[in-house]
Motif scaffolding. Structure first.
Motif, PDB file in Angstrom:
ATOM      1  N   LEU A  25      -9.556   2.695   6.880  1.00  0.00           N
ATOM      2  CA  LEU A  25      -8.876   1.909   5.840  1.00  0.00           C
ATOM      3  C   LEU A  25      -8.991   0.414   6.117  1.00  0.00           C
ATOM      4  O   LEU A  25      -9.184  -0.387   5.186  1.00  0.00           O
ATOM      5  CB  LEU A  25      -7.413   2.324   5.773  1.00  0.00           C
ATOM      6  CG  LEU A  25      -6.590   1.777   4.599  1.00  0.00           C
ATOM      7  CD1 LEU A  25      -7.115   2.314   3.285  1.00  0.00           C
ATOM      8  CD2 LEU A  25      -5.119   2.129   4.773  1.00  0.00           C
ATOM      9  N   THR A  26      -8.918   0.030   7.377  1.00  0.00           N
ATOM     10  CA  THR A  26      -8.978  -1.403   7.705  1.00  0.00           C
ATOM     11  C   THR A  26     -10.384  -1.974   7.555  1.00  0.00           C
ATOM     12  O   THR A  26     -10.551  -3.193   7.561  1.00  0.00           O
ATOM     13  CB  THR A  26      -8.503  -1.630   9.151  1.00  0.00           C
ATOM     14  OG1 THR A  26      -9.337  -0.900  10.061  1.00  0.00           O
ATOM     15  CG2 THR A  26      -7.059  -1.186   9.321  1.00  0.00           C
ATOM     16  N   THR A  56       0.838  -1.182   0.000  1.00  0.00           N
ATOM     17  CA  THR A  56       0.000   0.000   0.000  1.00  0.00           C
ATOM     18  C   THR A  56       0.879   1.240   0.000  1.00  0.00           C
ATOM     19  O   THR A  56       1.790   1.356   0.812  1.00  0.00           O
ATOM     20  CB  THR A  56      -0.924   0.034   1.238  1.00  0.00           C
ATOM     21  OG1 THR A  56      -1.733  -1.136   1.243  1.00  0.00           O
ATOM     22  CG2 THR A  56      -1.803   1.266   1.227  1.00  0.00           C
ATOM     23  N   SER A  87       1.067   5.223   0.668  1.00  0.00           N
ATOM     24  CA  SER A  87       0.339   6.193   1.469  1.00  0.00           C
ATOM     25  C   SER A  87       0.861   7.597   1.195  1.00  0.00           C
ATOM     26  O   SER A  87       2.071   7.829   1.214  1.00  0.00           O
ATOM     27  CB  SER A  87       0.482   5.873   2.962  1.00  0.00           C
ATOM     28  OG  SER A  87      -0.136   6.865   3.765  1.00  0.00           O
ATOM     29  N   PHE A 117      -4.400   6.507  -0.680  1.00  0.00           N
ATOM     30  CA  PHE A 117      -3.763   5.195  -0.616  1.00  0.00           C
ATOM     31  C   PHE A 117      -3.915   4.493  -1.961  1.00  0.00           C
ATOM     32  O   PHE A 117      -4.991   4.530  -2.578  1.00  0.00           O
ATOM     33  CB  PHE A 117      -4.403   4.334   0.471  1.00  0.00           C
ATOM     34  CG  PHE A 117      -4.454   4.981   1.826  1.00  0.00           C
ATOM     35  CD1 PHE A 117      -3.381   4.907   2.697  1.00  0.00           C
ATOM     36  CD2 PHE A 117      -5.585   5.676   2.238  1.00  0.00           C
ATOM     37  CE1 PHE A 117      -3.428   5.500   3.945  1.00  0.00           C
ATOM     38  CE2 PHE A 117      -5.647   6.280   3.475  1.00  0.00           C
ATOM     39  CZ  PHE A 117      -4.564   6.198   4.343  1.00  0.00           C
ATOM     40  N   VAL A 150      -3.906   0.845  -3.059  1.00  0.00           N
ATOM     41  CA  VAL A 150      -4.011  -0.456  -2.408  1.00  0.00           C
ATOM     42  C   VAL A 150      -3.983  -1.563  -3.456  1.00  0.00           C
ATOM     43  O   VAL A 150      -4.617  -1.450  -4.514  1.00  0.00           O
ATOM     44  CB  VAL A 150      -5.316  -0.547  -1.597  1.00  0.00           C
ATOM     45  CG1 VAL A 150      -5.439  -1.895  -0.916  1.00  0.00           C
ATOM     46  CG2 VAL A 150      -5.377   0.576  -0.567  1.00  0.00           C
ATOM     47  N   THR A 151      -3.256  -2.606  -3.166  1.00  0.00           N
ATOM     48  CA  THR A 151      -3.232  -3.788  -4.033  1.00  0.00           C
ATOM     49  C   THR A 151      -4.063  -4.877  -3.379  1.00  0.00           C
ATOM     50  O   THR A 151      -3.793  -5.301  -2.255  1.00  0.00           O
ATOM     51  CB  THR A 151      -1.805  -4.301  -4.248  1.00  0.00           C
ATOM     52  OG1 THR A 151      -1.003  -3.250  -4.781  1.00  0.00           O
ATOM     53  CG2 THR A 151      -1.793  -5.476  -5.212  1.00  0.00           C
ATOM     54  N   THR A 152      -5.114  -5.324  -4.052  1.00  0.00           N
ATOM     55  CA  THR A 152      -5.983  -6.361  -3.516  1.00  0.00           C
ATOM     56  C   THR A 152      -5.299  -7.723  -3.619  1.00  0.00           C
ATOM     57  O   THR A 152      -4.322  -7.875  -4.357  1.00  0.00           O
ATOM     58  CB  THR A 152      -7.322  -6.401  -4.284  1.00  0.00           C
ATOM     59  OG1 THR A 152      -7.073  -6.842  -5.621  1.00  0.00           O
ATOM     60  CG2 THR A 152      -7.977  -5.029  -4.311  1.00  0.00           C
TER      61      THR A 152
END
Length: 584
Positions: A575-576, A532, A534, A547, A549-551
């Motif tokens: 985010l979580t 991720t 930031s 962010f 983010v990579t899934t």
């Protein structure tokens, strides 16, 4: 929705002075008409939608609907044109006194001011409906104010991007609107709409102005259409000085079933005027706590005002009954009706038939009389002045003072406890998160309740990655004000999550460059784990956290969390709680 459009110098023959605002489909500029020595507003279709024939058609349809009304209570379209790149624009009335949204930014109005505002907006809707047009997106940001000669001002209805001809209202209609203010039927694809849809929108706006909050926390179309959604709380349960007669009028127009609402805006306004001018008696059956029958009314028949219908409860105090849509535990308390039958076991203070009050025997002073038939009277006790006989309870003013003091202390303690309990309840309610799911089911976010004012679905990844591909991708925007989310001068909080197309590559440096906002300074990024990226920025009193983010499947997603520095919400917590489930 990322980079602000560069400020043009001119649009047509108009000199551009600055950006007023904008949304998902268009940007609005303030301009000067030198020839006529006046200010105007120019609405320009966003370049992202230049190749969308459907959006372009809707943009031009708005102009035709606005011209159809031709009223000072509706924003006027003075001209239209086309930029060199082919984007259409509309030249409209400039609202020099801002919007209702700006006036409500600090909370709410008094109930009288809020009711006056709703009546003025309702007059605009009456004009619009008479012209054969439904608005379908009544909300504070779409109510504009302009100056009038003599120092007055005029409220105007704006933004008919979701407007629809009444002649087509019974046909299949695409779901659309602002979840916080829209009627349930608007959230159901294919469901017909009517003037009662705008009645609901006006009542929702009035509820916001009365209480400082929207009628519900639903932030998606599915949640708005959910029949099991919690009933709307009467405004007076949130703001005690609101008349219960106003409760009944507002709740009637917020009925989920359109047939149970006011049949048109005129009748809604008439009932509001009755409450405002105190023409509704305190014991009238329109007061919340009684049942009022609302039959299906033919909306083609003019209705001057709603009246008490045959078969409705008689006037006068009634036993406590929750108003329609109000949960039983919220039932208001009423005193028992006059001459009501005492419950079994109740001892009435009225003497039974044949009972004769005691009469003091001859020679006994009246104030010493006793009820005979039991113990004989005690002989008079001679006590020096200022003293109390031993073993007797003090009486008179001296004894009343301690009792009053104890009652006052108990009353104050009760009020304080109830106040603390109420504050704790509000604090707990506001801390409960709201879960929002996008229409494709691929993105779910959990945000603080105050953030969940409006939502939008979908986005164009080319805004982040560059290029000319205008393909839409799954996205979700949840914000207190969706139209202000892209503005760095607005501190209203929100979150955006957008999935990039499968196989998209984007380096960390390119991502940082793309999300950097003009006029902002770099802040300390949140400590998040790879993979991720930031980026944190501070724009005066605004914090932006971006962010990349990579899934788990390798697909990229962009997340932007926006909040004022005064908001204690931790972006890492939000985010979580984001769930991404991209379709293959």
């Amino acid at each position: 929705m990322i980079r602000a459009m560069a400020v043009p110098e001119r649009i047509g023959r108009f000199d551009i002075e600055g950006r007023i605002g904008g949304g998902a489909f268009a940007t609005v500029w303030k301009a000067r008409d030198e020839a006529l020595d006046s200010d105007v507003a120019i609405k320009v279709l966003s370049e992202n939608w230049l190749d969308s024939t459907d959006v372009r058609a809707r943009f031009l349809a708005e102009a035709r609907l606005l011209r159809r009304a031709e009223s000072d209570r509706v924003v006027r379209v003075h001209d239209l044109g086309e930029l060199e790149d082919g984007r259409p624009y509309l030249v409209m009335t400039f609202a020099d006194r801002g919007t209702l949204s700006q006036r409500l930014a600090d909370g709410r109005f008094s109930w009288r001011v809020a009711t006056d505002v709703a009546i003025e907006i309702g007059k605009g809707l009456v004009v619009l409906h008479a012209a054969g047009v439904l608005h379908r997106d009544i909300k504070p940001s779409n109510i504009l104010y302009r100056s009038t000669p003599g120092g007055g001002e005029q409220a105007m209805l704006g933004d008919l991007g979701l407007g629809k001809l009444l002649a087509e209202a019974s046909m299949l209609t695409l779901a659309g609107g602002t979840p916080a203010y829209m009627a349930p039927e608007q959230a159901q694809p294919g469901a017909p709409v009517s003037v009662r849809t705008d009645v609901y929108g006006l009542a929702s706006l009035l509820y916001r102005a009365l209480t400082g909050r929207t009628t519900h926390s639903a932030a998606s179309l599915a949640a708005v259409a959910d029949p099991s959604r919690s009933a709307v709380a009467p405004p007076s349960t949130l703001i005690p000085d609101i008349p219960r007669a106003l409760d009944a009028v507002v709740l009637r127009s917020l009925e989920p079933d359109p047939d149970r609402r006011h049949p048109d805006v005129r009748s809604f306004i008439a009932d509001l005027r009755d409450v405002l001018e105190d023409r509704v008696p305190a014991d009238d059956s329109t007061v919340a706590g009684t049942t009022r029958v609302n039959p299906v009314v033919d909306s083609t028949v003019p209705v001057a005002r709603s009246t008490l219908l045959p078969g409705a409860p008689p006037r006068g105090p009634q036993p406590s009954t929750p108003p329609s849509g109000m949960p039983p535990h919220s039932t208001p308390l009423h005193s028992a009706p006059p001459h009501s039958t005492p419950p079994q076991g109740f001892r009435s203070s009225t003497p039974p038939q044949g009972f004769r009050p005691s009469t003091p025997p001859q020679g006994v002073p009246q104030h010493q009389s006793q009820v005979y038939g039991g113990q004989p009277p005690r002989p008079p006790v001679h006590t020096p002045p200022g003293q109390t006989p031993s073993g007797q309870t003090p009486s008179g003013p001296a004894a009343a003072r301690p009792r009053r003091r104890r009652l006052l202390i108990a009353l104050v303690a009760t009020v304080v406890l109830f106040g603390l309990a109420g504050a704790a309840g509000v604090w707990y309610y506001l801390r409960q998160p709201v879960d929002v799911l996008n229409s494709s089911g691929e993105i779910q976010v959990s945000v603080p309740r105050p953030w969940a004012g409006e939502s939008q679905d979908g986005w164009q990844p080319s805004a982040l990655t560059g290029g000319t591909d205008k393909t839409q991708a799954p996205g979700l925007l949840v914000a207190e004000s969706a139209g202000e989310f892209a503005q760095t001068r607005s501190t209203k909080p929100g979150i955006f999550v957008g999935l990039l197309p499968k196989g998209t590559k984007l380096s960390a440096d390119k991502f940082r460059t793309a999300v950097t906002a003009a006029g902002c300074t770099e802040a300390t990024p949140l400590p998040v784990q790879a993979p991720t990226v930031s980026v944190a920025q501070q724009c005066n009193t605004l914090l932006l956290n971006d962010f990349l983010v990579t899934t788990p499947s390798g697909r990229l997603a962009w997340v932007r969390i926006k909040k004022p520095t005064s908001d204690n919400t931790n972006p890492a917590d939000i985010l979580t709680k984001i769930h991404l489930n991209p379709h293959p």
